[in-house]
Write an enzyme that holds these catalytic residues in place. Structure first.
Site, PDB file in Angstrom:
ATOM      1  N   TYR A 168       0.726  -1.282  -0.049  1.00  0.00           N
ATOM      2  CA  TYR A 168      -0.038   0.042   0.128  1.00  0.00           C
ATOM      3  C   TYR A 168       0.863   1.360   0.154  1.00  0.00           C
ATOM      4  O   TYR A 168       2.206   1.307  -0.016  1.00  0.00           O
ATOM      5  CB  TYR A 168      -0.819   0.053   1.036  1.00  0.00           C
ATOM      6  CG  TYR A 168      -0.614  -0.086   2.743  1.00  0.00           C
ATOM      7  CD1 TYR A 168      -1.443  -0.198   3.660  1.00  0.00           C
ATOM      8  CD2 TYR A 168       0.638   0.019   3.168  1.00  0.00           C
ATOM      9  CE1 TYR A 168      -1.357  -0.015   4.907  1.00  0.00           C
ATOM     10  CE2 TYR A 168       1.202  -0.109   4.315  1.00  0.00           C
ATOM     11  CZ  TYR A 168      -0.055  -0.070   5.226  1.00  0.00           C
ATOM     12  OH  TYR A 168       0.399  -0.111   6.613  1.00  0.00           O
ATOM     13  N   GLU A 169       0.091   2.485  -0.321  1.00  0.00           N
ATOM     14  CA  GLU A 169       1.006   3.685  -0.382  1.00  0.00           C
ATOM     15  C   GLU A 169       1.722   3.929  -1.577  1.00  0.00           C
ATOM     16  O   GLU A 169       2.970   4.231  -1.501  1.00  0.00           O
ATOM     17  CB  GLU A 169       1.662   4.129   0.922  1.00  0.00           C
ATOM     18  CG  GLU A 169       0.574   4.126   2.336  1.00  0.00           C
ATOM     19  CD  GLU A 169      -0.725   4.820   2.055  1.00  0.00           C
ATOM     20  OE1 GLU A 169      -0.711   5.611   1.027  1.00  0.00           O
ATOM     21  OE2 GLU A 169      -1.465   4.637   2.720  1.00  0.00           O
ATOM     22  N   GLY A 170       1.329   2.964  -2.888  1.00  0.00           N
ATOM     23  CA  GLY A 170       2.337   2.978  -4.099  1.00  0.00           C
ATOM     24  C   GLY A 170       3.006   1.862  -3.721  1.00  0.00           C
ATOM     25  O   GLY A 170       4.157   1.758  -2.715  1.00  0.00           O
TER      26      GLY A 170
END
Length: 600
Positions: free
Chosen positions: A446-448
């Protein structure tokens, strides 16, 4: 049950001996009075909260998870989470790094990052509630209107309200240009310029819970006739409960949790599907410029995820090291080391030591990088010297994808190794090790995803400015080489650092030339490239840490002996990974792209 001891001695080493952060603070007007005693006192109390209050809730929170009442759409966090959060707020911890103008304590980002490392070691799922709140605070602090700042920032600063970021939709994750959530002007003349937001978001961490009186959602949506793609996205602040002019809470806004995701890990954090049905929201920043504003929170989140993985690496190492010194299994290959016992402790075995030292090297190297990056942020925010501000901003931009991707990849390796140290016991819940592995896995995603971080590093941060930012970090490396190149005691660290620095320069140039002919070459090499540059960064910090340890080699302190031994392990056993990575990065796109997609 897993245990946790805040690594205060190593934190103090990084802060005061390696980076001498208070010397930098003296050059920053807002932090000029922050001294060593203040830093140590805050960390000691923060460590106590992490160890005594939230660490005991980690395994129980994982086992219990969050529960959704489908009739009311309310979510209940695991038992003890709400009381722990109230204690966190009462202690003033949410305000640590916040602006004095909104009730904050105005302390450096550096100190706040150290606090979050300890919180994440103790309980990553719980820490995500205040962590996302601080990101929402930063976004509104940078881009909110004065009215929005006065309405929301004092409550976010105090922790009375929490925050989220609502980006992802079922059909689009990283490619936010595809999002469909709509924002239409409200026809209600009393709505104070609000918009009506309609759409569905998924994977919203801390999207609904019972820890705070209000939740402030930052939502990406499209205005009518917005341009297609990412240039047509706007950002809105959408409170769970509407806020009256006097600051009191009003009607329930129609932004509801429709379902909770059933996840592999971080069970104690509510990962929500959020449904917006004409929820009132207010524009943050200019229309169609929502990504610019949201990137403040997204970059904070990327650094925060790095801190999550640093925390997990540290706590997994602590538990595995303690187990290895206690668990008896077989005899040492060189003869009994505990002849009075039926078998030797497993720490005598070379491969057990390799697994432990890998985790330790990644934890201590990651700590040095994380604190260094936080100190750069303090300089970017608070320095009065324009050159210092710009250099700090460039280095933060370069290092952010490395903090996110390299530290999270390392945590996956380290937590897996530490679970392996426990043998079969690592695979069962009571020891707590399998939870660290499960929790660590999401941080790479997550978060890229880490592939996205790698593309960002190579494509934007290196090739995008012809290596300008990379050269600034290279100048730091070169200065260390110049300072220590004639120091024979440092040769075992400086020579491989210099060699890798040269190889990174050549690899960067080669990939840039290949990318001109075929952009897929960037995609093919990016993940390997980030890991190579991550090792360059770690090698730089490990060489610096070795220099400090060598300066204390004769004082008998076992801390410095351990630091030097870990540095030697890193250079001997982990840094050589770069040779294979450079070779695979140079192999190019052809082996990946030649096979027809129909054959997969």
């Amino acid at each position: 049950m897993a245990h946790y001891t805040p690594p205060l001695r190593d934190m103090q080493f990084v802060l005061h001996e390696l980076l001498r952060v208070t010397d930098t603070f003296k050059t920053l007007p807002p932090h000029a009075e922050v001294d060593i005693e203040t830093v140590n006192a805050v960390l000691e109390e923060g460590g106590k909260f992490a160890r005594e209050v939230i660490a005991p809730l980690n395994q129980s929170g994982d086992a219990e998870g969050c529960t959704l009442d489908r009739d009311t759409h309310e979510v209940k966090a695991p038992g003890g989470f709400q009381a722990a959060y109230a204690q966190y707020v009462e202690g003033g911890w949410p305000s640590l790094g916040c602006d004095l103008a909104y009730g904050g304590q105005g302390l450096p980002v550096t100190l706040n990052q150290c606090l979050y490392e300890m919180l994440n070691s103790a309980n990553q799922a719980w820490t995500m509630y205040p962590g996302l709140t601080h990101g929402a605070y930063e976004c509104l602090h940078a881009h909110g209107t004065p009215e929005q700042q006065q309405t929301y920032l004092p409550k976010l600063t105090s922790g009375e309200w929490t925050g989220t970021m609502c980006l992802t939709e079922a059909h689009c994750g990283t490619d936010l240009g595809l999002l469909r959530t709509k924002a239409e002007p409200s026809l209600d003349p009393s709505a104070d310029g609000s918009f009506l937001i309609t759409g569905n978001k998924i994977f919203i961490s801390a999207g609904e819970h019972d820890l705070a009186a209000n939740i402030i959602h930052l939502v990406l949506a499209r205005l009518p006739e917005a341009p297609l793609g990412s240039k047509g996205i706007s950002l809105f602040v959408v409170p769970k409960f509407l806020v009256a002019a006097d600051g009191s809470l009003g009607a329930r806004n129609p932004i509801f949790c429709g379902a909770l995701e059933h996840k592999m890990g971080i069970h104690g954090n509510a990962t929500c599907q959020m449904n917006l049905d004409g929820a009132r929201g207010w524009l943050v920043g200019p229309p169609h410029k929502g990504l610019n504003a949201m990137f403040v929170m997204m970059n904070a989140a990327r650094l925060g995820v790095g801190m999550q993985s640093l925390g997990l690496t540290e706590v997994a190492y602590q538990n595995a090291a303690a187990y290895a010194k206690d668990r008896l299994q077989m005899r040492s290959l060189t003869g009994p080391k505990a002849p009075d016992k039926p078998a030797d402790p497993i720490i005598v075995h070379p491969d057990v030591r390799k697994m432990l030292l890998t985790a330790r090297a990644y934890a201590e190297g990651g700590r040095a990088l994380a604190v260094f990056t936080a100190l750069l942020i303090d300089q970017e925010l608070s320095s009065t010297d324009k050159t210092v501000k710009q250099d700090a901003a460039d280095l933060v931009a370069l290092l952010t994808p490395i903090v996110k991707a390299f530290l999270t990849d390392n945590a996956w390796i380290a937590t897996s190794h530490c679970m392996q140290v426990f043998g079969g016991h690592g695979y069962v819940r009571e020891w707590g090790m399998e939870q660290f592995v499960r929790d660590a896995r999401i941080n790479m995603t997550y978060e890229g995803t880490n592939t996205i971080q790698s593309l960002d590093l190579l494509g934007r941060k290196v090739l995008g400015d012809n290596g300008k930012k990379l050269k600034k970090f290279g100048a730091l490396v070169q200065q260390l080489i110049d300072d220590e190149g004639v120091n024979e005691a440092m040769s075992e660290f400086i020579n491989p650092l210099a060699d890798l620095g040269d190889k990174v320069t050549k690899l960067s140039t080669e990939l840039g030339m290949k990318a001109f002919g075929n952009p897929d070459e960037v995609g093919a090499a990016a993940v390997d490239y980030l890991r190579v540059v991550g090792h360059l960064v770690f090698a730089y910090f490990w060489a610096r840490m070795a220099r400090v340890a060598l300066n204390h080699a004769d004082n008998g302190d076992p801390f410095y002996r351990a630091k030097l031994a870990t540095a030697r392990f890193y250079f001997a056993k982990l840094l050589p990974e770069t040779a294979g990575l450079i070779r695979t990065a140079r192999a190019g796109a052809k082996p990946l792209m030649d096979m027809d997609a129909s054959l997969f």
